[in-house]
Design a protein around this motif. Structure first.
Motif, PDB file in Angstrom:
ATOM      1  N   ARG A 158       0.856  -0.986  -0.135  1.00 15.06           N
ATOM      2  CA  ARG A 158       0.045  -0.003  -0.014  1.00 15.06           C
ATOM      3  C   ARG A 158       0.929   1.144   0.022  1.00 15.06           C
ATOM      4  N   GLU A 166       1.215   3.981   1.366  1.00 20.51           N
ATOM      5  CA  GLU A 166       1.110   4.934   2.463  1.00 20.51           C
ATOM      6  C   GLU A 166       2.155   5.782   2.826  1.00 20.51           C
ATOM      7  N   GLY A 207       5.383   1.222  12.131  1.00 19.32           N
ATOM      8  CA  GLY A 207       4.321   0.184  12.123  1.00 19.32           C
ATOM      9  C   GLY A 207       3.713   0.543  10.915  1.00 19.32           C
ATOM     10  N   ARG A 208       3.942   1.353   9.975  1.00 17.68           N
ATOM     11  CA  ARG A 208       3.132   1.475   8.836  1.00 17.68           C
ATOM     12  C   ARG A 208       4.258   1.761   7.620  1.00 17.68           C
ATOM     13  N   TYR A 209       3.897   0.571   6.844  1.00 21.37           N
ATOM     14  CA  TYR A 209       5.142   0.664   5.623  1.00 21.37           C
ATOM     15  C   TYR A 209       4.271   0.367   4.278  1.00 21.37           C
ATOM     16  N   GLN A 217       1.119  -9.642   6.377  1.00 20.27           N
ATOM     17  CA  GLN A 217      -0.122 -10.090   7.015  1.00 20.27           C
ATOM     18  C   GLN A 217      -0.237 -11.562   7.086  1.00 20.27           C
ATOM     19  N   CYS A 249      -4.806  -6.367  14.564  1.00 24.93           N
ATOM     20  CA  CYS A 249      -5.593  -7.413  13.848  1.00 24.93           C
ATOM     21  C   CYS A 249      -6.796  -7.019  13.666  1.00 24.93           C
ATOM     22  N   ALA A 250      -7.427  -6.995  12.338  1.00 19.93           N
ATOM     23  CA  ALA A 250      -8.815  -6.620  12.177  1.00 19.93           C
ATOM     24  C   ALA A 250      -9.633  -7.422  11.347  1.00 19.93           C
ATOM     25  N   MET A 258      -3.976  -9.931  10.509  1.00 16.52           N
ATOM     26  CA  MET A 258      -3.003  -9.274  11.498  1.00 16.52           C
ATOM     27  C   MET A 258      -1.594  -8.757  10.910  1.00 16.52           C
ATOM     28  N   GLY A 259      -1.324  -7.717  11.332  1.00 17.44           N
ATOM     29  CA  GLY A 259      -0.024  -7.077  10.813  1.00 17.44           C
ATOM     30  C   GLY A 259       1.078  -7.559  11.516  1.00 17.44           C
ATOM     31  N   ARG A 319       3.746  -5.096  13.170  1.00 10.78           N
ATOM     32  CA  ARG A 319       3.155  -4.464  14.306  1.00 10.78           C
ATOM     33  C   ARG A 319       3.393  -5.449  15.460  1.00 10.78           C
TER      34      ARG A 319
END
Ligand code: ATP
Ligand code: MG
Length: 429
Positions: free
Chosen positions: A114, A116, A121-123, A128, A284-285, A308-309, A312
């Protein structure tokens, strides 16, 4: 190094010192999913762009601005997968494995892409572990997914640091009625909404609920509540889920603003969140997506899943210092041999030992070297024991067995007895 020879921003190497923790995490999840009866599926990393537009929804952050999309040499528009559900649904449909109501409990692991803004924690390439269940429509399976993750947090030692947030988005009918009421209310307060929310009001009004803007949040205080619009079926489903979580003793908080980023959810949605990672708090979502398979051209097929990531969760294990001791040591025994004759005998001996103890982590010195340099390497390897083959040992057909971490004196072990001796000293994983 020139910039063009560096890794792309937001795409990380996972270095050898980090991989043991990754493998521990991945292994723990894989074993747990096996034990609950889930089967792994592996999909390609690239799909037709249309697949993601159709499943994730045109007016989502992912499709609007985060996808890595390109034309291949045939002129087809392809996209690096931003998530796993779309490809998983495509795969089960393409192979007909959910036909006739066949239940499938599937999981997958791998990189997602993605575009972003990279931060802790965001790459842009992240990883996943995801799971999808098809053809089970009851709250029992929603509960099972949550129960499994709860067990996972327990096994990883991070249970106290995560919190379960839960909501129900209802069936598409009840969500439709709610959307209407929400649009009517928000339209009446249009001027007080932030620009992004004004836009979402037209394209994807439920997403206004998870705005970070304080003024819009103030408007939302008196907005209609989803819970008041749930139809009987959705309500019973949600109660059924809560009753099961209560029965197992899993705490949760109801979050009526939890709507999730993707269009395809219905009924149950949930997130496991932590306050240990700063802003990137969701580890996790997931949720239920009963309409998705049909939307993608299949027969109506209920589905539910989560992702889940891994970055993270690995960060959490590090932050909370929940790194099991045994994963930091990767060598049990280090064999040093001095002189060519000893080296040849050492190689043969090492293979005999490996025949008998396939799980033993035995490293044979490479690159020869003096007594001192080989011992230094043995010590640095983290091994518990060094095996020594020099002229004296060769003459007697023994090997010197030297504890490196202060567990007693050096002894001589006959070659024939070595494997049996090691089996008593080294606990094998
Ligand atoms: P977020 O709200 O953090 O952007 P999301 O709702 O976009 O997450 P999902 O699409 O539900 O995330 O993906 C499931 C999980 O994957 C997230 O909970 C998170 O742990 C992880 N994840 C999502 N995007 C990223 C990213 N860019 N980098 C690292 N992990 C991510
Ligand atoms: Mg996101």
């Amino acid at each position: 190094m020139s910039k063009s020879l560096q890794a792309i921003r937001g795409m990380n190497d996972i270095l050898p010192e980090q991989t043991p923790l990754w493998r521990y995490f991945e292994g723990t999840v894989a074993r747990l999913l096996d034990n609950y009866g889930y089967k792994q599926i592996r999909m390609p990393i690239v799909e037709f762009t249309e697949l993601f537009k159709r499943s994730i929804g045109e007016v989502t952050d992912i499709v609007e601005k985060e996808m890595y999309t390109f034309e291949d040499r045939n002129g087809d528009s392809l996209t690096l997968r931003p998530e796993g559900t779309a490809a998983c649904v495509r795969a089960v449909l393409e192979h007909g494995i959910t036909g006739g109501g066949q239940v499938q409990k599937l999981w997958y692991i791998g990189p997602m892409f993605r575009h972003e803004r990279p931060q802790k924690g965001r790459y842009r390439q992240f990883h996943q572990i995801g799971l999808e269940v098809f053809n089970l429509d009851g709250p029992d399976i929603d509960a099972e997914l949550i129960i499994m993750t709860w067990r996972l947090w327990g096994e990883l030692g991070i249970r106290d640091a995560v919190k379960l947030e839960l909501n129900s988005l209802g069936t598409s009918e009840s969500r439709g009625r709610y959307r209407e009421a929400l649009v009517e209310y928000l339209s009446a307060h249009h001027d007080k909404l932030d620009e992004d929310s004004q836009r979402r009001l037209k394209t994807n009004p439920l997403r206004v609920l998870d705005t970070k803007n304080a003024d819009t949040q103030a408007v939302l205080v008196d907005a209609p509540k989803m819970a008041d619009y749930l139809d009987d079926e959705s309500r019973a489903h949600f109660e059924g889920l809560k009753a099961r979580l209560d029965a197992v003793g899993i705490p949760y908080v109801l979050n009526p603003k939890l709507v999730r980023g993707l269009d395809y959810y219905s009924k149950t949605v949930f997130e496991w969140v932590t306050d240990k990672l700063g802003a990137q708090g969701t580890v996790c979502a997931g949720g239920r997506y009963d309409g998705l398979v049909e939307q993608m051209g299949g027969k109506p097929t209920p589905g539910v899943g989560f992702a889940m990531g891994i970055e993270r969760l690995v960060l959490m294990l590090e932050t909370l210092e929940q790194i099991p001791q045994e994963i930091s040591r990767q060598v049990d025994v280090y064999l040093c041999a001095f002189g060519e004759e000893a080296e040849l005998a050492g190689l043969a001996l090492a293979e005999r030992v490996r025949d008998e103890l396939p799980n033993l982590r035995l490293q044979v010195n490479a690159g020869a070297g003096s007594f001192k340099s080989q011992f230094k390497k043995a010590d640095k390897s983290g091994a518990l024991y060094a095996l020594i083959l020099g002229d004296d040992e060769m003459a007697q057909q023994v090997v010197g067995f030297k504890p490196l971490r202060g567990q007693g004196e050096q002894q001589s072990i006959a070659w024939d007895a070595l494997a049996a001796h090691l089996a008593t000293c080294v606990v094998q994983g």
